[in-house]
Design a protein around this motif. Structure first.
Motif: not given
Length: 357
Positions: A333-353
């Motif tokens: 038989g045939t089945g259905t799937q509804q999908m919603v995906k949201l992703s966020v990826d953030i990063q920051k580098l700070f100089d030290i030394g």
């Protein structure tokens, strides 16, 4: 040890630096939410359910000499609507993220507990389903990869994920993953993906099951107003449950994949023709033996998946939006799937030394 006790220690280690120069402090966070409604009443080889969850992974670390990175984070998951009796838990699950990563133009290595996104390989849903990739998003072990600078999309990688410790309460389990690809001129390519799962017993239930699956493939990427990716491959899954019998089961089949994209609109079709790749499901499937999509257990020698929707990244690839309708046919038989995906990826580098002169 509580997380609130670990954080000051990690920050102190990052700031101390051990006398190294040209260091950077990393501060970042991942966020992902996933709605997955599965209506499989007409299918015999999967079950209807709705999965709706969100996760947040804040992380902090130190980077030195541009190649080395030490990172600590906390992976916090909430399954919407989950209740513990009359009370709703504050969070469904909280787990650590902590790893060392070495990275150059060609080589990357990681050790510890790191995000599955560190993997570069193209692993078929027959090896790792989309729900397993989301809910088992951390790998505990090692990763090594080589990427060619001479040919685009040419690489080879291997990782080990230790999933269970031998005890009275849990099985000893570990998985070896590997993938590689070589790109030729004109958009032609060939590659492979591999998974070996050692599914041993506990102290109270001694048994060992070996589960392997290998997926060699060849394909062609080309642009004809739309972007096309056509691929054909083999799925071979030798496996043996020593507590059931000592004979190796060796199911196999072929798969043809087609992907068409433009402006974020995506149409994808995956056609599998072959044998049941999960013959031990009745014994160990519900316990986690198989990470692949459940539809590959069809005994009707066919499984077709069609995905129609939108898939695009925004804001310098920091936000990823994916939404679509999926149609599954498993021979019954045939089945259905509804999908919603949201992703966020953030990063920051700070100089030290101090920087080197």
């Amino acid at each position: 040890m509580h997380i609130r006790k670990l954080l000051p220690l990690v920050v102190a280690l990052c700031l101390s630096g051990g006398g190294l120069r040209a260091q950077k402090i990393l501060v970042g966070a991942d966020f992902a939410t996933r709605f997955d409604n599965r209506e499989y009443a007409n299918n015999d080889f999967n079950q209807s359910q709705t999965l709706f969850s969100a996760r947040l992974t804040p992380r902090v670390g130190v980077e030195w000499q541009e190649k080395n990175r030490l990172v600590f984070g906390v992976d916090m998951l909430q399954n919407f609507g989950q209740h513990n009796g009359a009370r709703e838990p504050f969070l469904s699950d909280v787990k650590p993220l902590m790893y060392y990563r070495f990275s150059t133009e060609n080589v990357r290595a990681a050790a510890g507990i790191f995000d599955r996104k560190e993997l570069m390989g193209d692993y078929s849903p027959a090896l790792v389903s989309d729900s397993v990739a989301f809910y088992h998003n951390r790998l505990s072990g090692f990763l090594g990869r080589y990427v060619s600078t001479q040919r685009e999309k040419t690489y080879v990688e291997m990782a080990i994920d230790w999933e269970g410790m031998y005890s009275e309460e849990s099985r000893e389990m570990f998985r070896i993953l590997s993938a590689g690809r070589y790109t030729l001129d004109g958009g032609f390519y060939f590659g492979y993906a591999f998974s070996m799962f050692h599914f041993a017993g506990s102290k109270l239930d001694e048994n060992v099951t070996d589960n392997l699956i290998v997926n060699p493939y060849a394909g062609w990427e080309f642009d004809a107003f739309f972007d096309f990716d056509v691929r054909a491959g083999l799925l071979f899954a030798p496996q043996r449950a020593r507590s059931v019998d000592h004979d190796w089961k060796k199911p196999c089949g072929g798969q043809i994949d087609l992907r068409i994209t433009r402006w974020g609109v995506k149409i994808e079709n995956n056609l599998y023709l072959g044998e049941n790749l999960q013959p031990l499901w009745q014994y160990y499937g519900p316990e986690g033996l198989y990470a692949g999509e459940r539809f590959y257990s069809t005994t009707e020698h066919i499984y077709n998946r069609t995905w129609i929707g939108y898939d695009r990244k925004f804001f310098d690839d920091t936000m990823h939006v994916e939404a679509g309708m999926v149609f599954h046919y498993d021979g019954t038989g045939t089945g259905t799937q509804q999908m919603v995906k949201l992703s966020v990826d953030i990063q920051k580098l700070f100089d030290i030394g101090r920087k080197r002169n």
